[in-house]
Scaffold this active site. Structure first.
Site, short mmCIF file in Angstrom:
data_model
loop_
_atom_site.label_atom_id
_atom_site.label_comp_id
_atom_site.label_asym_id
_atom_site.label_seq_id
_atom_site.Cartn_x
_atom_site.Cartn_y
_atom_site.Cartn_z
N ARG A 150 -0.52 -9.01 13.56
CA ARG A 150 -1.09 -7.95 12.72
C ARG A 150 -1.96 -8.54 11.61
O ARG A 150 -2.98 -7.97 11.23
CB ARG A 150 0.01 -7.09 12.12
CG ARG A 150 0.55 -6.06 13.11
CD ARG A 150 1.92 -5.58 12.74
NE ARG A 150 1.96 -4.86 11.49
CZ ARG A 150 3.04 -4.79 10.70
NH1 ARG A 150 4.16 -5.40 11.04
NH2 ARG A 150 3.00 -4.10 9.60
N ARG A 193 11.72 -6.62 5.59
CA ARG A 193 11.76 -5.26 5.07
C ARG A 193 12.39 -4.26 6.05
O ARG A 193 12.34 -4.40 7.25
CB ARG A 193 10.35 -4.78 4.68
CG ARG A 193 9.53 -4.21 5.79
CD ARG A 193 8.20 -3.67 5.25
NE ARG A 193 7.32 -3.36 6.36
CZ ARG A 193 6.07 -2.92 6.22
NH1 ARG A 193 5.55 -2.77 5.02
NH2 ARG A 193 5.34 -2.65 7.29
N ARG A 221 11.27 -2.01 11.58
CA ARG A 221 10.21 -1.61 12.51
C ARG A 221 10.00 -2.71 13.54
O ARG A 221 10.02 -3.89 13.21
CB ARG A 221 8.90 -1.42 11.72
CG ARG A 221 8.77 -0.05 11.12
CD ARG A 221 7.64 0.03 10.14
NE ARG A 221 6.38 -0.54 10.62
CZ ARG A 221 5.26 -0.56 9.90
NH1 ARG A 221 5.26 -0.05 8.67
NH2 ARG A 221 4.16 -1.07 10.38
N LYS A 229 0.82 -1.21 0.00
CA LYS A 229 0.00 0.00 0.00
C LYS A 229 0.86 1.27 0.00
O LYS A 229 0.61 2.19 -0.76
CB LYS A 229 -0.94 0.01 1.21
CG LYS A 229 -1.92 -1.14 1.24
CD LYS A 229 -2.96 -0.96 2.34
CE LYS A 229 -2.35 -0.94 3.74
NZ LYS A 229 -1.80 -2.26 4.16
N ARG A 233 -9.56 1.42 8.83
CA ARG A 233 -9.06 0.09 9.16
C ARG A 233 -10.13 -0.72 9.87
O ARG A 233 -9.92 -1.89 10.16
CB ARG A 233 -7.86 0.25 10.08
CG ARG A 233 -6.65 -0.59 9.71
CD ARG A 233 -5.57 -0.30 10.74
NE ARG A 233 -4.34 -0.99 10.48
CZ ARG A 233 -3.34 -0.50 9.78
NH1 ARG A 233 -3.42 0.68 9.23
NH2 ARG A 233 -2.23 -1.21 9.64
P1 ADP Z 1 1.01 -1.91 7.98
O1 ADP Z 1 2.35 -1.93 7.32
O2 ADP Z 1 0.78 -3.06 8.90
O3 ADP Z 1 -0.11 -1.65 7.04
P2 ADP Z 1 0.85 0.77 9.10
O4 ADP Z 1 2.16 1.45 8.94
O5 ADP Z 1 -0.27 1.16 8.21
O6 ADP Z 1 1.10 -0.80 9.06
O7 ADP Z 1 0.33 0.93 10.62
C1 ADP Z 1 1.15 0.54 11.70
C2 ADP Z 1 0.35 0.50 13.00
O8 ADP Z 1 -0.27 1.79 13.23
C3 ADP Z 1 -0.83 -0.48 13.03
O9 ADP Z 1 -0.41 -1.80 13.34
C4 ADP Z 1 -1.71 0.15 14.11
O10 ADP Z 1 -1.21 -0.11 15.40
C5 ADP Z 1 -1.55 1.65 13.85
N1 ADP Z 1 -2.59 2.19 12.92
C6 ADP Z 1 -2.36 2.77 11.71
N2 ADP Z 1 -3.51 3.17 11.14
C7 ADP Z 1 -4.50 2.84 12.00
C8 ADP Z 1 -5.93 2.97 11.99
N3 ADP Z 1 -6.58 3.53 10.94
N4 ADP Z 1 -6.63 2.50 13.05
C9 ADP Z 1 -6.01 1.94 14.10
N5 ADP Z 1 -4.67 1.79 14.19
C10 ADP Z 1 -3.92 2.22 13.16
#
Ligand code: ADP
Ligand code: ZN
Length: 211
Positions: A165, A126, A154, A15, A90
């Site tokens: 996750r 990654r 990360r 994404k 989400r």
């Molecule tokens: P990923 O690579 O898993 O898609 P992101 O970088 O988008 O991860 O998000 C990392 C973390 O930030 C999530 O695991 C969550 O804890 C938090 N987070 C991000 N966006 C949201 C959201 N819209 N609602 C709730 N938590 C969120």
């Protein structure tokens, strides 16, 4: 003309990478809620202190916190021509809140499908730029090719957290595909294979929606 897109797909589906390319293509900001939250943690702001533990464990930040964060962000000047949301909504409740905040709704949902095994391999391997959030496969150099920032793994990309996750995704976020299907907004893409190939598929598919 304005373009409002949502990126949907499991963690590691690309994404962020595809969102950045699409954003450049349309000249609109790519808004990553994960990047916003990690930046808040790095700055040690009130928000950062509140969400730090949640992020490390791979849990979800409460809906009300996310909705006000995104509502403020999309009301800024640079979103006048549209935006691409990566990581929000989400949950179905977040999607409903977004409908209330955006009078015209969104134009389309870019749904990236990637097999579970490929997602796990991508995430565990990654590296992320500490400064700009760009992502790289582990074998690359230790500096960001976009901004020169240093690359790190990360802490929520460790294998045990990755599996958690993915479960959170299946339970809370995957139902959004059905939600947006009933609104006829979903455009589905094969997210496996080289970045440029996926980008061409997505750009071609979205051009048909926007035109
Ligand atoms: P990923 O690579 O898993 O898609 P992101 O970088 O988008 O991860 O998000 C990392 C973390 O930030 C999530 O695991 C969550 O804890 C938090 N987070 C991000 N966006 C949201 C959201 N819209 N609602 C709730 N938590 C969120
Ligand atoms: Zn960088």
């Amino acid at each position: 003309m304005s373009v409002k897109l949502i990126l949907l797909g499991p963690p590691g589906s690309g994404k962020g990478t595809q969102g950045a390319l699409l954003g450049k293509f349309y000249g609109i900001p790519e808004i990553s809620t994960g990047d916003m939250l990690r930046q808040a943690v790095a700055e040690g702001s009130e928000l950062g202190k509140r969400v730090q533990g949640i992020l490390t464990k791979g849990q979800l930040v409460p809906d009300d916190v996310m909705v006000s964060l995104v509502e403020e962000r999309v009301s800024r000047e640079d979103c006048a021509q549209g935006f691409i949301l990566d990581g929000f909504p989400r949950t179905v409740d977040q999607a409903r809140a977004l409908e209330r905040v955006l009078p015209g709704g969104i134009d389309a949902v870019v749904y990236l499908r990637v097999p579970r095994e490929e997602v796990i391999a991508r995430l565990a391997g990654r590296l992320t730029c500490r400064r700009c959030g760009a992502v790289y496969a582990k074998t690359d150099s230790s500096l960001c090719q976009v901004c020169g920032g240093d690359l790190y793994q990360r802490d929520d990309d460790l294998r045990s957290t990755v599996e958690h996750r993915l479960r959170v995704y299946e339970e809370h976020t995957a139902p959004l595909v059905g939600y947006y299907r009933t609104l006829d907004k979903v455009r589905e893409f094969d997210g496996s294979g080289p970045v440029e190939e996926v980008a061409r598929r997505v750009e071609a598919g979205i051009a048909r929606v926007i035109a």
